[in-house]
Scaffold this motif. Structure first.
Motif, PDB file in Angstrom:
ATOM      1  N   ASN A   3      -3.846  17.343  -2.184  1.00 44.07           N
ATOM      2  CA  ASN A   3      -2.464  17.233  -2.656  1.00 44.07           C
ATOM      3  C   ASN A   3      -2.079  15.765  -2.855  1.00 44.07           C
ATOM      4  OD1 ASN A   3       0.206  17.642  -3.285  1.00 44.07           O
ATOM      5  ND2 ASN A   3       0.814  18.410  -1.278  1.00 44.07           N
ATOM      6  N   PRO A   4      -2.614  15.101  -3.880  1.00 41.88           N
ATOM      7  CA  PRO A   4      -2.360  13.668  -4.061  1.00 41.88           C
ATOM      8  C   PRO A   4      -0.912  13.326  -4.359  1.00 41.88           C
ATOM      9  CG  PRO A   4      -3.567  14.563  -5.942  1.00 41.88           C
ATOM     10  CD  PRO A   4      -3.555  15.626  -4.897  1.00 41.88           C
ATOM     11  N   LEU A   5      -0.192  14.218  -5.046  1.00 46.86           N
ATOM     12  CA  LEU A   5       1.189  13.917  -5.431  1.00 46.86           C
ATOM     13  C   LEU A   5       2.072  13.639  -4.216  1.00 46.86           C
ATOM     14  CD1 LEU A   5       3.221  13.649  -7.727  1.00 46.86           C
ATOM     15  CD2 LEU A   5       3.637  16.122  -7.555  1.00 46.86           C
ATOM     16  N   ARG A   6       1.764  14.307  -3.091  1.00 43.74           N
ATOM     17  CA  ARG A   6       2.539  14.105  -1.866  1.00 43.74           C
ATOM     18  C   ARG A   6       2.584  12.628  -1.476  1.00 43.74           C
ATOM     19  NH1 ARG A   6      -0.049  16.667   3.459  1.00 43.74           N
ATOM     20  NH2 ARG A   6       0.713  18.626   2.588  1.00 43.74           N
ATOM     21  N   TYR A   7       1.463  11.938  -1.642  1.00 42.98           N
ATOM     22  CA  TYR A   7       1.368  10.552  -1.177  1.00 42.98           C
ATOM     23  C   TYR A   7       1.937   9.562  -2.188  1.00 42.98           C
ATOM     24  CZ  TYR A   7      -1.074  12.854   2.452  1.00 42.98           C
ATOM     25  OH  TYR A   7      -1.353  13.709   3.479  1.00 42.98           O
ATOM     26  N   PHE A   8       1.981   9.927  -3.448  1.00 46.19           N
ATOM     27  CA  PHE A   8       2.679   9.091  -4.420  1.00 46.19           C
ATOM     28  C   PHE A   8       4.189   9.170  -4.190  1.00 46.19           C
ATOM     29  CE2 PHE A   8      -1.372   9.581  -6.681  1.00 46.19           C
ATOM     30  CZ  PHE A   8      -1.594   8.255  -7.065  1.00 46.19           C
ATOM     31  N   LYS A   9       4.681  10.351  -3.885  1.00 51.25           N
ATOM     32  CA  LYS A   9       6.115  10.524  -3.608  1.00 51.25           C
ATOM     33  C   LYS A   9       6.537   9.728  -2.372  1.00 51.25           C
ATOM     34  CE  LYS A   9       6.782  15.155  -5.588  1.00 51.25           C
ATOM     35  NZ  LYS A   9       7.087  16.583  -5.265  1.00 51.25           N
ATOM     36  N   ARG A  10       5.665   9.716  -1.373  1.00 47.42           N
ATOM     37  CA  ARG A  10       6.018   9.059  -0.112  1.00 47.42           C
ATOM     38  C   ARG A  10       6.161   7.540  -0.253  1.00 47.42           C
ATOM     39  NH1 ARG A  10       2.280  12.032   4.515  1.00 47.42           N
ATOM     40  NH2 ARG A  10       3.316  14.077   4.460  1.00 47.42           N
TER      41      ARG A  10
ATOM     42  N   HIS B   3     -13.987   9.630  -0.433  1.00 46.40           N
ATOM     43  CA  HIS B   3     -13.674  10.964   0.099  1.00 46.40           C
ATOM     44  C   HIS B   3     -12.323  10.976   0.815  1.00 46.40           C
ATOM     45  CE1 HIS B   3     -17.588  12.509  -0.933  1.00 46.40           C
ATOM     46  NE2 HIS B   3     -18.200  11.563  -0.247  1.00 46.40           N
ATOM     47  N   GLY B   4     -11.989   9.857   1.455  1.00 46.33           N
ATOM     48  CA  GLY B   4     -10.717   9.774   2.169  1.00 46.33           C
ATOM     49  C   GLY B   4      -9.587   9.237   1.314  1.00 46.33           C
ATOM     50  N   GLY B   5      -9.802   9.136   0.012  1.00 46.86           N
ATOM     51  CA  GLY B   5      -8.780   8.622  -0.880  1.00 46.86           C
ATOM     52  C   GLY B   5      -7.801   9.697  -1.326  1.00 46.86           C
ATOM     53  N   VAL B   6      -6.628   9.256  -1.732  1.00 49.94           N
ATOM     54  CA  VAL B   6      -5.576  10.172  -2.179  1.00 49.94           C
ATOM     55  C   VAL B   6      -6.051  11.033  -3.344  1.00 49.94           C
ATOM     56  CG1 VAL B   6      -3.348  10.244  -3.375  1.00 49.94           C
ATOM     57  CG2 VAL B   6      -3.631   8.813  -1.348  1.00 49.94           C
ATOM     58  N   ILE B   7      -6.757  10.439  -4.295  1.00 49.67           N
ATOM     59  CA  ILE B   7      -7.158  11.172  -5.499  1.00 49.67           C
ATOM     60  C   ILE B   7      -8.095  12.325  -5.162  1.00 49.67           C
ATOM     61  CG2 ILE B   7      -8.238  10.968  -7.770  1.00 49.67           C
ATOM     62  CD1 ILE B   7      -5.539   9.499  -7.400  1.00 49.67           C
ATOM     63  N   ASN B   8      -8.903  12.170  -4.121  1.00 57.59           N
ATOM     64  CA  ASN B   8      -9.828  13.225  -3.724  1.00 57.59           C
ATOM     65  C   ASN B   8      -9.263  14.142  -2.650  1.00 57.59           C
ATOM     66  OD1 ASN B   8     -12.194  12.873  -5.377  1.00 57.59           O
ATOM     67  ND2 ASN B   8     -12.457  10.907  -4.364  1.00 57.59           N
ATOM     68  N   ASN B   9      -7.995  13.963  -2.330  1.00 51.35           N
ATOM     69  CA  ASN B   9      -7.313  14.858  -1.405  1.00 51.35           C
ATOM     70  C   ASN B   9      -6.764  16.054  -2.171  1.00 51.35           C
ATOM     71  OD1 ASN B   9      -4.495  15.536   0.208  1.00 51.35           O
ATOM     72  ND2 ASN B   9      -6.179  14.956   1.556  1.00 51.35           N
TER      73      ASN B   9
ATOM     74  N   MET C 170       3.126   8.828   6.574  1.00 53.58           N
ATOM     75  CA  MET C 170       4.368   9.490   6.147  1.00 53.58           C
ATOM     76  C   MET C 170       5.152   8.667   5.128  1.00 53.58           C
ATOM     77  SD  MET C 170       4.252  12.379   7.733  1.00 53.58           S
ATOM     78  CE  MET C 170       5.898  13.100   7.609  1.00 53.58           C
ATOM     79  N   ILE C 171       4.810   7.387   4.973  1.00 55.42           N
ATOM     80  CA  ILE C 171       5.439   6.552   3.943  1.00 55.42           C
ATOM     81  C   ILE C 171       4.372   5.940   3.018  1.00 55.42           C
ATOM     82  CG2 ILE C 171       7.602   6.058   5.144  1.00 55.42           C
ATOM     83  CD1 ILE C 171       6.342   3.457   6.185  1.00 55.42           C
ATOM     84  N   SER C 172       3.173   6.509   3.054  1.00 53.86           N
ATOM     85  CA  SER C 172       2.054   6.042   2.222  1.00 53.86           C
ATOM     86  C   SER C 172       1.776   4.555   2.384  1.00 53.86           C
ATOM     87  CB  SER C 172       2.288   6.389   0.742  1.00 53.86           C
ATOM     88  OG  SER C 172       2.114   7.765   0.526  1.00 53.86           O
ATOM     89  N   ARG C 173       1.946   4.084   3.584  1.00 54.29           N
ATOM     90  CA  ARG C 173       1.557   2.713   3.911  1.00 54.29           C
ATOM     91  C   ARG C 173       0.119   2.725   4.422  1.00 54.29           C
ATOM     92  NH1 ARG C 173       5.284   0.415   8.250  1.00 54.29           N
ATOM     93  NH2 ARG C 173       6.609  -0.266   6.506  1.00 54.29           N
ATOM     94  N   MET C 174      -0.695   1.792   3.928  1.00 56.26           N
ATOM     95  CA  MET C 174      -2.103   1.692   4.324  1.00 56.26           C
ATOM     96  C   MET C 174      -2.863   2.996   4.045  1.00 56.26           C
ATOM     97  SD  MET C 174      -1.669  -0.493   7.873  1.00 56.26           S
ATOM     98  CE  MET C 174      -3.389  -1.012   7.919  1.00 56.26           C
ATOM     99  N   ILE C 175      -2.559   3.586   2.886  1.00 62.35           N
ATOM    100  CA  ILE C 175      -3.239   4.787   2.432  1.00 62.35           C
ATOM    101  C   ILE C 175      -4.273   4.389   1.379  1.00 62.35           C
ATOM    102  CG2 ILE C 175      -2.930   6.922   1.102  1.00 62.35           C
ATOM    103  CD1 ILE C 175      -2.073   7.294   3.897  1.00 62.35           C
ATOM    104  N   ASN C 176      -5.396   5.088   1.361  1.00 62.10           N
ATOM    105  CA  ASN C 176      -6.506   4.776   0.468  1.00 62.10           C
ATOM    106  C   ASN C 176      -6.257   5.380  -0.920  1.00 62.10           C
ATOM    107  OD1 ASN C 176      -8.937   4.394  -0.816  1.00 62.10           O
ATOM    108  ND2 ASN C 176     -10.190   5.232   0.830  1.00 62.10           N
ATOM    109  N   PHE C 177      -6.119   4.533  -1.916  1.00 63.60           N
ATOM    110  CA  PHE C 177      -5.913   4.993  -3.286  1.00 63.60           C
ATOM    111  C   PHE C 177      -7.151   4.780  -4.170  1.00 63.60           C
ATOM    112  CE2 PHE C 177      -1.523   4.804  -1.883  1.00 63.60           C
ATOM    113  CZ  PHE C 177      -0.952   5.892  -2.527  1.00 63.60           C
TER     114      PHE C 177
END
Length: 323
Positions: A104-111, A96-102, A84-91
């Motif tokens: 809705n990647p923008l959600r995790y940049f905002k967080r 496959h589990g990375g933000v770019i391949n999700n 919920m705060i993009s801590r320890m998120i895969n960039f």
């Protein structure tokens, strides 16, 4: 010293709804998981090996029930909080589990700019996110997850033609590298001085003498039997928490499954779904000749006994899912 009077708990839970994108190795979980992030309340696709391991340890009596449930709940709560705060998120761009391949990647940049602490807990209560994580063969070991998450649990159970899976596992080296190559993270057991994958429990001597391809065929047979046997023991309500998704049908005609999933998880699709489908080139065409070529390769190296097993698994799969 052991103290059986102590009961570990995690009742103050954050995650009330959990999706497991489940299936055996090479069943297509990495295809479905990123797409699921395109549903309104569903979080980014996570690959967390510890969550699989806890269930296996519990099934074989290596960890107590209260401890297993407390760890499961705490680990998943912690991962949702961090998400919920993009801590320890895969960039990483290629994962496959990375933000770019999700979806809705923008959600995790905002967080990255959101506040932590109590504000996160409030957001979770208000937004009611659905945590999703990859799991392997969890239907066979489902009791722990049912105990931990009750009717908040939903399993998207990916299945795929046995020939495709066996060929892919053998090509990856599952029959020789598990327990040898440190890059392979499958749980292993010690038997007669050798490291064997945990799913060889009960037929260890056979595993040791078999060729790599025969090992893969027998693993597919063993896991399939355990899954079917477990499904028979579940109540109708518990079976309704599992949605079986054949890889071939989803990959070629995703729309019907996406609508079903929408109802199954009680979360609507967003505009991001179409973007990730295009990125993954879905719908796709599956050439039947490709499987014929794979089977030919398998026949050149597998024993007659295991070819009969594979033939039976294939007939069963096709009858259930491809007609």
């Amino acid at each position: 010293m052991p103290n059986s009077k102590i009961e570990f708990v995690r009742d103050n839970r954050l995650v009330k709804e959990l999706i497991l994108v489940n299936g055996p190795p090479r069943a297509g979980k990495a295809m479905l998981g990123p797409i699921m992030g395109g549903f309104a309340r569903v979080e980014i696709y996570r690959i967390e090996y510890i969550l699989d391991a806890i269930a296996v340890f519990y099934v074989f009596g290596k960890i107590e029930r209260d401890v297993a449930i407390a760890i499961l709940r705490r680990e998943i709560d912690l991962k949702l909080y961090n998400s919920m705060i993009s801590r320890m998120i895969n960039f990483r761009f290629t994962d496959h589990g990375g933000v770019i391949n999700n979806a809705n990647p923008l959600r995790y940049f905002k967080r990255l700019f959101f506040k932590d602490g109590a504000a996160v807990v409030k957001r979770i209560k208000d937004e009611k996110p659905i945590f999703q994580v990859q799991s392997h063969n969890i239907v066979e070991n489902i009791d722990l997850y049912l105990d931990a998450f009750g009717d908040g649990l939903r399993i998207l159970d990916m299945v795929r033609h046995p020939i495709d899976r066996v060929y892919s596992m053998n090509k990856r080296g599952d029959g020789t590298e598990i327990g040898v190559n440190p890059r392979f993270m499958s749980l292993t057991i010690k038997y007669k001085g050798e490291c064997l994958p945990w799913y060889a429990i009960g037929w260890e001597d056979e595993y040791l003498k078999d060729s790599p391809i025969d090992r893969q065929i027998k693993i597919a047979q063993s896991l399939n039997k355990k899954r079917i046997d477990k499904l028979k023991l579940l109540s109708p309500a518990q079976k309704n928490q599992i949605l079986v998704i054949p890889y071939e049908k989803f990959a070629t005609s995703p729309d019907q499954y996406l609508k079903t999933i929408e109802s199954f998880i009680n979360s609507e699709m967003t505009k991001h779904i179409n973007k990730i489908l295009r990125k993954k080139k879905i719908p796709m065409k599956i050439n039947p000749e490709d499987r014929v070529k794979k089977l030919k390769t398998i026949k050149e190296i597998a024993s007659n006994e295991c070819l009969e097993i594979l033939d039976g698994l294939s007939e069963e799969y096709e009858a259930l899912y491809l007609r």
